[in-house]
Design an enzyme around this catalytic site. Sequence first.
Site, PDB file in Angstrom:
ATOM      1  N   GLU A 240       0.871  -1.165   0.000  1.00 42.30           N
ATOM      2  CA  GLU A 240       0.000   0.000   0.000  1.00 42.30           C
ATOM      3  C   GLU A 240       0.910   1.217   0.000  1.00 42.30           C
ATOM      4  O   GLU A 240       1.836   1.285   0.812  1.00 42.30           O
ATOM      5  CB  GLU A 240      -0.884   0.039   1.258  1.00 42.30           C
ATOM      6  CG  GLU A 240      -1.838   1.230   1.215  1.00 42.30           C
ATOM      7  CD  GLU A 240      -2.592   1.481   2.519  1.00 42.30           C
ATOM      8  OE1 GLU A 240      -2.227   0.887   3.550  1.00 42.30           O
ATOM      9  OE2 GLU A 240      -3.534   2.300   2.491  1.00 42.30           O
TER      10      GLU A 240
ATOM     11  N   ARG B 189       5.515 -12.926   9.298  1.00 45.21           N
ATOM     12  CA  ARG B 189       6.293 -11.750   8.952  1.00 45.21           C
ATOM     13  C   ARG B 189       7.599 -11.744   9.736  1.00 45.21           C
ATOM     14  O   ARG B 189       7.747 -12.429  10.737  1.00 45.21           O
ATOM     15  CB  ARG B 189       5.493 -10.490   9.277  1.00 45.21           C
ATOM     16  CG  ARG B 189       5.139 -10.346  10.765  1.00 45.21           C
ATOM     17  CD  ARG B 189       5.051  -8.893  11.191  1.00 45.21           C
ATOM     18  NE  ARG B 189       4.713  -8.020  10.115  1.00 45.21           N
ATOM     19  CZ  ARG B 189       3.499  -7.491   9.920  1.00 45.21           C
ATOM     20  NH1 ARG B 189       2.542  -7.772  10.767  1.00 45.21           N
ATOM     21  NH2 ARG B 189       3.283  -6.679   8.924  1.00 45.21           N
TER      22      ARG B 189
ATOM     23  N   LYS C 281       4.732   0.066  10.573  1.00 44.96           N
ATOM     24  CA  LYS C 281       4.704   1.290   9.767  1.00 44.96           C
ATOM     25  C   LYS C 281       4.276   2.480  10.613  1.00 44.96           C
ATOM     26  O   LYS C 281       4.786   3.579  10.456  1.00 44.96           O
ATOM     27  CB  LYS C 281       3.678   1.127   8.641  1.00 44.96           C
ATOM     28  CG  LYS C 281       4.229   0.583   7.348  1.00 44.96           C
ATOM     29  CD  LYS C 281       3.159   0.816   6.261  1.00 44.96           C
ATOM     30  CE  LYS C 281       3.394  -0.059   5.052  1.00 44.96           C
ATOM     31  NZ  LYS C 281       2.317   0.100   4.061  1.00 44.96           N
TER      32      LYS C 281
END
Length: 559
Positions: free
Chosen positions: A37, A262, A272
């Site tokens: 994104e 992850r 983030k």
Amino acid sequence: MNETDKPASLNFIEEIIEEHLKTGKNDGRVHTRFPPEPNGYLHIGHAKSICLNFGLAKKYNGLCNLRFDDTNPSTEDIEYVDSIKEDIHWLGFDWAGREYYASDYFQQLYDWAEKLIMIGKAYVCDLAAEEISEQRGTPTRPGKESPYRNRPVEENLDLFRRMKAGEFPDGSKVLRAKIDMASPNMHMRDPILYRIIHEHHHRTGDNWCIYPMYDYAHGQSDSIERITHSICTLEFEVHRPLYNWFLDTIDIYHPQQIEFARLNLSYTIMSKRKLLELVEGKYVSGWDDPRLPTLSGLRRRGYTPEAIRFFAEKVGVAKRDNVIDVALLEFSIREDLNKRAPRTMVALNPLKVVITNYPEGKTEEMEAVVNPEDPSSGTRKVPFSRELFIEREDFMEDPPKQFFRLFPGNEVRLKYAYIIKCDKVIRDTGTAEVTEVHCTYDPESRSGMSGSNRKVKSTLHWISARHCIPVEVRLFDRLFIKENPDEVEEGKDFKSNLNPDSLKVITGCADPAMDEVKPPDKFQFERLGYFSVDPDTTAEKPVFNRVVSLKDSYGKVKN
RNA sequence: UGUCCGAUGGUGUAACUGGCAACACGUCUGACUCUGGAUCAGAAGAGUCCAGGUUCGAGUCCUGGUCGGACAACCA
């Protein structure tokens, strides 16, 4: 490598793929995608995903698309798409023109939404956001059905079209799938497909004021691109039933979603949101601060794409939560730079050495190897004279028994030059700090001469005082003092674990040849570590970032 | 109280799909060395979350637990 060795073991995703290849699923195609994104910078965790997706495609002669998941105009920006593309290319991967955007599919997605309405699988809901969330229930308590759930198809269609036409304000209506408000899976409780956002989109401009949600956009985008294996992280595992539901209900090509764990790295953060907080709060200098795990930060720090790819491979792929030791990342870059970084000598914390029996004004050119690990790298010349700088740490007036370096009465070798012996220590009369060390050299001990064959416990790096140039050196340490930065006392957050000493800026004395370096040149400062030329470098002043120090077994005995 | 996922040396990943637990990082020895680096040789360190069961044999299969994680944005 011995071909008779057992084949390298496969990770669980490769096993799935090979099974598909064996059974002929997808006609033997392997097609993945990396779907960021554009609302932040890529970090080392994304690198794992990039290496996985592009790597799998390469391994199985398939393709990997780059697809921006740009379904939320309020947080996304073109700045991020540019940085993301740059980072992926830098890492060494290419999507060969297959650069797609979820926004490319807005019309198709919209058409499918109308289809869902027409087959009675979606409805327009007028509930406020808080009401919807309230009626959704909790993981352990079923939700309530919306009063708008059974609107007639015609009304839904009309309302949805008017939503699209911009007749309603933000938040007033949403399109929902009609699934099951009592599902034990929260994501199946009539999830939202479309919401109204009157905002300019970086690609579609003002064409749309309704935007699809991730769940509705992602699987269908995969389907449109004929993705075979849609690889994502574990938190989307619970979304998979919904991913499947859309594809099956709309009745289109059905990629398979596969989730993996992850990457987490000790002593740093990957979120983030937190990264953004550090950048915006000026705790770091920007997205490319060399202390950050962002790809732009690592690049500026001096990490190479090769090292990061190597790291991504070593880290493995599995489904269990993990925390990788930063030592593995450091090992990866040392491994790479050891083989290719030219050597040079720099005194980071200089201490003057006067060789009292060396002629004043004399200069010799010493021949030094550029890189002992690379025979083709050749040699360089290093000026030697009566006054030198050595590393302050390499001298002790009153050393412990384990200290092999320079101390009164002891002999050490100056690398590529002479063996010297310490005779006298000069101190500042006020502070008592050692300001100079006087030594004598053995003229027969120059490197290459027979007198140099003597065994000497230690070899030091040095730099000629008359010839050296000042360089700025930025010494980085881990950004956080805790292995897990999120481990904090009540009422505090991860920022309380910031390491106050994560950056030290010093001026060192470097070889005169260092005046023509340019970013991103990399060197090994002998006996110290690997250093990378920072973009802040100017003609007057070279600036170096310490990528990583050399392994230091003396540092261990010292502590 | 729900659903889904996971559990193997300090860390991460393996184990030909039931055959006496391997590799990497890290740690520690030693050799070599004009980088206390690199290289080379070697060592320590888990008996595979627990309890039952199936089997000649289980990290791998079954049952029941325990622990950890994810899920309740009109974020992705």
